[in-house]
Design an enzyme around this catalytic site. Structure first.
Site, short mmCIF file in Angstrom:
data_model
loop_
_atom_site.label_atom_id
_atom_site.label_comp_id
_atom_site.label_asym_id
_atom_site.label_seq_id
_atom_site.Cartn_x
_atom_site.Cartn_y
_atom_site.Cartn_z
N LYS A 280 6.80 71.09 24.57
CA LYS A 280 7.52 72.35 24.74
C LYS A 280 7.45 73.27 23.53
CE LYS A 280 10.04 73.50 27.58
NZ LYS A 280 11.19 73.20 28.40
N SER B 207 11.35 71.06 21.83
CA SER B 207 12.34 70.27 22.56
C SER B 207 12.45 68.92 21.88
CB SER B 207 11.89 70.11 24.00
OG SER B 207 12.52 68.98 24.58
N GLU C 182 15.09 84.69 24.64
CA GLU C 182 16.16 84.19 25.52
C GLU C 182 17.54 84.52 24.96
OE1 GLU C 182 15.36 80.08 27.46
OE2 GLU C 182 14.22 80.12 25.61
N HIS D 53 8.42 94.72 42.26
CA HIS D 53 9.02 93.54 42.90
C HIS D 53 8.46 92.24 42.30
CE1 HIS D 53 10.28 96.42 46.10
NE2 HIS D 53 9.07 96.92 45.87
#
Ligand code: ARG
Length: 465
Positions: free
Chosen positions: A288, A282, A295, A161
Site C-alpha cells: 500500500k 499500511s 484524503e 458522470h
C-alpha cells in the site's frame, strides 16, 4: 479602591469573588492569547492617539509603549505567565502592564472598552490570516499554472458522470482547478476590505466622551477607516462569518481536487503518481501507498463547514450591542484559519511535484469511445442533422461495445454500414489529437488554447500583490 474581597479588575461593585468554576467557564485566555500581538499593537496605537489628543501625558504614553513591548518580548520567549483568573488576553496584558509600570498602565484603558478592543484584535488577526492564506493560494496557483503549461499537450479522458465523455488535455483540467482557486482568491481579497475597518473608539457600545482621534488610530494600525456606528462596531461578527463562508467554498474546491487525486492515484486510474513524501504505507498490507494528504484535505472540509454554521448560529438573533456570546467566535475562526492554511500549504507543496503518467492517460482516453462526438460532428459537416448523426454514431458504438473495439479500430467498410457518407478522412477525426485540436475555441481544450490560458494564468498570479 474597592474594599471587597474580589480579585477582579471589574470587582468594585461585587461583594463576593467569582465562583472558581464560573471563572474558568467564562475565561477565554486559553484560546484568545493567540491574539497577543494584535492586542499589543492595538493598545500601542490607542496610547499614542490618547497622547496626541492630550488625554495621556507623553511620559505615560512612552511608559505604556515600552512596557507593552517588554511584555511582547516576554510572551515571545515563553516568559509570560498567563492567568485564567485574569480572564482573557486583554486583562492579562493590561494587569501585567500595571504591575510593571504602575498607574500609567491603568490609564491605558481610558476611552476604550474590551468590547471595541476585542473586535479590533479579531479584525487585525483575521487581516493577517487572510494575507497568509493569500500567499499560500498564490503559491498553489502558480504551481498549477506552470504544470498546466507543461501538460498542455497531454491527452486524458474528460469525464461527465465519471464516465468517459470526450478527450481533454491534462493542462486544461489543471486550469479548471486554477479558475476555481482564482475566484476563491478574489473572494478573500474582497472579504479583507470588510475586515479592515476599525472598531476602536466605539468603547463599550455608545462611543466615548474623550476627544479621540479615531482616524489617527486607524492610520497607525493600517485600517482603511474607523467603523461608522459604535453599536455595530462592537457587536457584529459578519466579517468573520463572511471569511468562514469563503473558506468553506475554498475547502470545497480543495476537496474536489483532492478527490480527483485520490481517484487518479488508484491502480484503476493510475493517471498520476503522488510523491512518496506525501503518502503513507499500511501497517499490514506491504503493497500500500495511501494518498493520505488529499484524503485528509477532503475530510477537513467537514470542520470548516461546521465552523461556518457555528458562527452563523452564534450571531443569529443577538440583540445589539456586545454580548458574551461573541466570545465563542474565536475557536471556530482560529480553527478555520489553521485548517485552510494547512491544507493550502500541503497542496502548494504537493501539486507541482505530481508525476503525471501520460501514457496511462492516453490509453484511458482511447477506451470509452471518447471521440464519438467527433464522429457525429464529422457527419454534421457532411450535411446530416445532428440528432440523426447522434443516432448513427450510437449504433457504431454499440458494435464497438459488442466487439470490444474503439471506433478508430474499425475498418472503413464497417463504419460505412452505419452511414455511406463516411469516407477515409474519418480516421483523422477519430484520433485523440485531432479531437482535442478541434476544440479550438476560447476556453476550449485545444493545446494552443491551453497554452494561451496557462500564460494568462501565470500573468494573473504574477500581478497579485
Ligand atoms: N473575552 C471577551 C470576548 O472574547 C472580551 C470582551 C469582554 N467584554 C465584556 N464586556 N465582558 O468577547
Amino acid at each position: 479602591m474597592s474594599d471587597t474581597q474580589t480579585n477582579k479588575t471589574w470587582g468594585g461593585r461585587f461583594t463576593e469573588s467569582t465562583d472558581a468554576f464560573v471563572a474558568a467557564f467564562t475565561a477565554s485566555v486559553e484560546f484568545d492569547r493567540r491574539m497577543y500581538r494584535q492586542d499589543i499593537d492595538g493598545s500601542i496605537a490607542h496610547a499614542r492617539m490618547l497622547a496626541r489628543v492630550g488625554v495621556l501625558t507623553p511620559e505615560d504614553c512612552e511608559a505604556v509603549v515600552r512596557g507593552l513591548e517588554e511584555i511582547r518580548a516576554d510572551i515571545e520567549r515563553g516568559a509570560f505567565e498567563w492567568s485564567v483568573d485574569r480572564e482573557d488576553v486583554h486583562m492579562n496584558i493590561e494587569a501585567r502592564l500595571t504591575e510593571r509600570i504602575g498607574d500609567a498602565g491603568k490609564r491605558l484603558h481610558t476611552g476604550r472598552s474590551r468590547n471595541d478592543q476585542v473586535a479590533t484584535d479579531i479584525r487585525l488577526y483575521l487581516r493577517d490570516a487572510i494575507d497568509a492564506i493569500l500567499a499560500e493560494l498564490k503559491r498553489l496557483q502558480s504551481g498549477l499554472a506552470e504544470l498546466a503549461m507543461r501538460e498542455a499537450d497531454t491527452i486524458m479522458p474528460g469525464f461527465t458522470h465519471l464516465q468517459v465523455a470526450q478527450p481533454v488535455t491534462f493542462g486544461h483540467h489543471l486550469l479548471a482547478w486554477f479558475e476555481m482557486l482564482k475566484r476563491d482568491c478574489e473572494r478573500m481579497i474582497d472579504c479583507r476590505k470588510r475586515v479592515n475597518v476599525m472598531p476602536l473608539g466605539a468603547a463599550a457600545l455608545a462611543g466615548t466622551s474623550y476627544p479621540l482621534d479615531r482616524h489617527y488610530t486607524a492610520q497607525l494600525l493600517d485600517f482603511d477607516a474607523p467603523c461608522a456606528n459604535s453599536l455595530d462596531a462592537v457587536s457584529d461578527r459578519d466579517f468573520a462569518i463572511e471569511f468562514a463562508a469563503d473558506a468553506a467554498i475554498l475547502m470545497t474546491h480543495l476537496s474536489r481536487m483532492a478527490e480527483e487525486l485520490v481517484l487518479w492515484s488508484s491502480a484503476q486510474f493510475d493517471f498520476v503518481d503522488l510523491p512518496d513524501r506525501f503518502c503513507t504505507g499500511s501497517s499490514i498490507m506491504p503493497q500500500k501507498k495511501n494518498p493520505d494528504v488529499p484524503e485528509l484535505v477532503r475530510g477537513k472540509v467537514g470542520r470548516v463547514n461546521g465552523h461556518l454554521i457555528a458562527l452563523l448560529t452564534l450571531m443569529k438573533s443577538q440583540p445589539l450591542a456586545y454580548n458574551k456570546d461573541n466570545q465563542e467566535d474565536k475557536e471556530p475562526l482560529f480553527d478555520t484559519v489553521d485548517t485552510v492554511r494547512g491544507c493550502l500549504r500541503a497542496f502548494a507543496d504537493m501539486v507541482p511535484a505530481l508525476h503525471p503518467k501520460r501514457s496511462n492517460m492516453l490509453r484511458a482516453a482511447r477506451r470509452g469511445f471518447a471521440t464519438a462526438t467527433d464522429l457525429a460532428d464529422y457527419l454534421v459537416r457532411k450535411g446530416v442533422p445532428f440528432r440523426d448523426a447522434h443516432e448513427v454514431v450510437g449504433r457504431a458504438v454499440r458494435l464497438g461495445v459488442e466487439t470490444s473495439r474503439d471506433l478508430a479500430d474499425m475498418t472503413l467498410a464497417e463504419l460505412q454500414q452505419f452511414s455511406p457518407l463516411i469516407e477515409n478522412d474519418v480516421f483523422e477525426v477519430l484520433t485523440l489529437e485531432g479531437s482535442v485540436a478541434a476544440r479550438d475555441v476560447l476556453g476550449g481544450t485545444a493545446p494552443n488554447r491551453v497554452k494561451e490560458a496557462a500564460a494568462k494564468a501565470q500573468a494573473w498570479v504574477a500581478a497579485l500583490r
